[in-house]
Write an enzyme that holds these catalytic residues in place. Sequence first.
Site, PDB file in Angstrom:
ATOM      1  N   LEU A 164      33.671  34.203  38.676  1.00  0.00           N
ATOM      2  CA  LEU A 164      34.338  34.864  37.860  1.00  0.00           C
ATOM      3  C   LEU A 164      35.259  34.260  37.141  1.00  0.00           C
ATOM      4  O   LEU A 164      36.329  34.375  37.955  1.00  0.00           O
ATOM      5  CB  LEU A 164      34.596  36.380  38.609  1.00  0.00           C
ATOM      6  CG  LEU A 164      33.456  36.929  39.341  1.00  0.00           C
ATOM      7  CD1 LEU A 164      34.033  38.596  39.916  1.00  0.00           C
ATOM      8  CD2 LEU A 164      32.271  37.306  38.570  1.00  0.00           C
ATOM      9  N   ASP A 165      35.198  34.040  36.135  1.00  0.00           N
ATOM     10  CA  ASP A 165      36.326  33.025  35.412  1.00  0.00           C
ATOM     11  C   ASP A 165      37.480  33.947  34.767  1.00  0.00           C
ATOM     12  O   ASP A 165      37.303  35.149  34.257  1.00  0.00           O
ATOM     13  CB  ASP A 165      35.577  32.405  34.195  1.00  0.00           C
ATOM     14  CG  ASP A 165      36.622  31.441  33.539  1.00  0.00           C
ATOM     15  OD1 ASP A 165      37.181  30.506  33.800  1.00  0.00           O
ATOM     16  OD2 ASP A 165      37.025  31.759  32.259  1.00  0.00           O
TER      17      ASP A 165
END
Length: 576
Positions: free
Chosen positions: A234-235
């Site tokens: 999850l950037d």
Amino acid sequence: MNLSQRVDTHLTKLYGDRLGRKALTEWRNKLLAAMRLTPEQIPPVCHRNLWDETDVALITYGDSIQSAEQKPLQVLHNFINQRIGTTISWVHILPFHPWTSDDGFAVLDYSSVNESLGDWPDLTRIAVDYRLMADLVLNHCSSRSFWFENFRRGIHPGADYFFVPPDNFDASQVVRPRTSALLETVLTEEGSQAVWCTFSADQVDFDFQNPAVVEEFSSIIRQLLDAGVRIFRLDAVAFLWKISGSSCINLPQTHEVVRLFRALIECAQSDAIVITETNVPNTENLSYFGQADEAHAIYNFSLPPLLIHGLLTGSSQYLRAWMMSMPPAEEGTTYFNFIASHDGIGLRPAEGLLSQSELEQMVIALEGFGGLISRRQVDEGESRPYEVNIALIDALSGTVNGADDLGIERFVCAHAIMLGLEGIPVFYLHSLLGTCNDMERVLHTGHNRSINRHQWPLHELTAALEDTESIHHRVFISLQKLIQLRKKQGAFHPNATQFTLHLGDSLFGFWRQSADRRQSIFCIYNMSDQTQTLSVAALNLIVTDDWHDLISGQTLDAAIPTIFLTPYQSLWISNR
């Protein structure tokens, strides 16, 4: 609690003050439909370890290795199979969608693969041989994306996907990772509007206060799962939610979004893993474990600056103090240990752990080895170093006193430390290959981070690895040997017991013990450029066990008083 109830709970916490029960139920049904899930499904229990000591991850861009004969994803797959093989088990391919900037992190179209890299079947073939990890670029997308074009025109989907703060929004406390303008004014059908851009004018932030954005990402997750992705990064997730007068980072609603996506992902694929990428101070980073119901793993962002600082100064003082303060990860959670990545060496995770003078000393030393400094906005008119952009092999080419001829020993020692630590070890491809600073690429792109994003022609890389005198061959062989040793040791399970040892400043050590208590490993490292003496009595070696160093293969006599460690030597002293 079944999936329907879980999703209802998350949606109520996120949107319950604005949407009625009927609307929340409709959104829940839309999310389940997007993920092809049924309401009665029961989410897996939290405390499951989905990894063991054999797991080692590789991070790479899809086009890091190139050949005129094949598309880059095919070249990469063949190279990993032929040169690396079972040395690694997870492959993280950095953003592979079409993009407009930031080497993939300004996504143009989430539904397709960048045709210059390959196609969906190329990714699926990699997923057959390795656990495939992909980026879910949640916080923002390209300003030239279809959705943002729709935003400008005021049509759906996209018209309400992006965050436009109201005129009275108080952004005075916002924490920024960049020095670029926070708001970008764009012309739309409704006139000029200021959109929120955390990272750059080409990376426009989504508005997660609109549940339609969550629905879109649920569809994206489903497509990635269908392609074989089993690990989701999850950037920039910490920046998702915005509230006036707040820091707009790590807000409770952001954690709720992580919990929601995890529930959906693991109900769709019970062995899937969620990893949060939150380049923030250590205590904030740890919060993304939640109650073992958020991230399965978190990037151990404080490790790179502290480890590099220790090897540059020859002192384990700060690294040891941090290790002692770190909580053991609960069952079902683990640390994602890395010391190099496609980004730079983050400095924010060292805030509160290293003094300002220590940080400045490290930055000056790394600049001397060719490092470039990226800055972030702190207050009006004031900026501060955010990260150092440099290839790790160059970062460790000397000490604070300057360059020396012990760079490879120092570099291998750094990875031996990472391999021994609690958590899953992660290798950036260019570290595994001993790739040096690419200043030519920096000049070409104009971006500091390009210094550590080299693109190897396959024939050049092959020649470099086969040249037994090259730094690339020496690094590649040394690191693969250490990885293979680690994979055979039960005491190196990511959740095996870890205890920090007190061996003085020049030596760094910790003890690992397997879950069945049959194996103990004392991991000892000389952090300095001088020979150091280790008192064997400090290790409490049980005299009835036979002890040997896994790395050298030498047998150790528990009765001898001292062991001498050459500069940057590593010992893995095991009883099995």
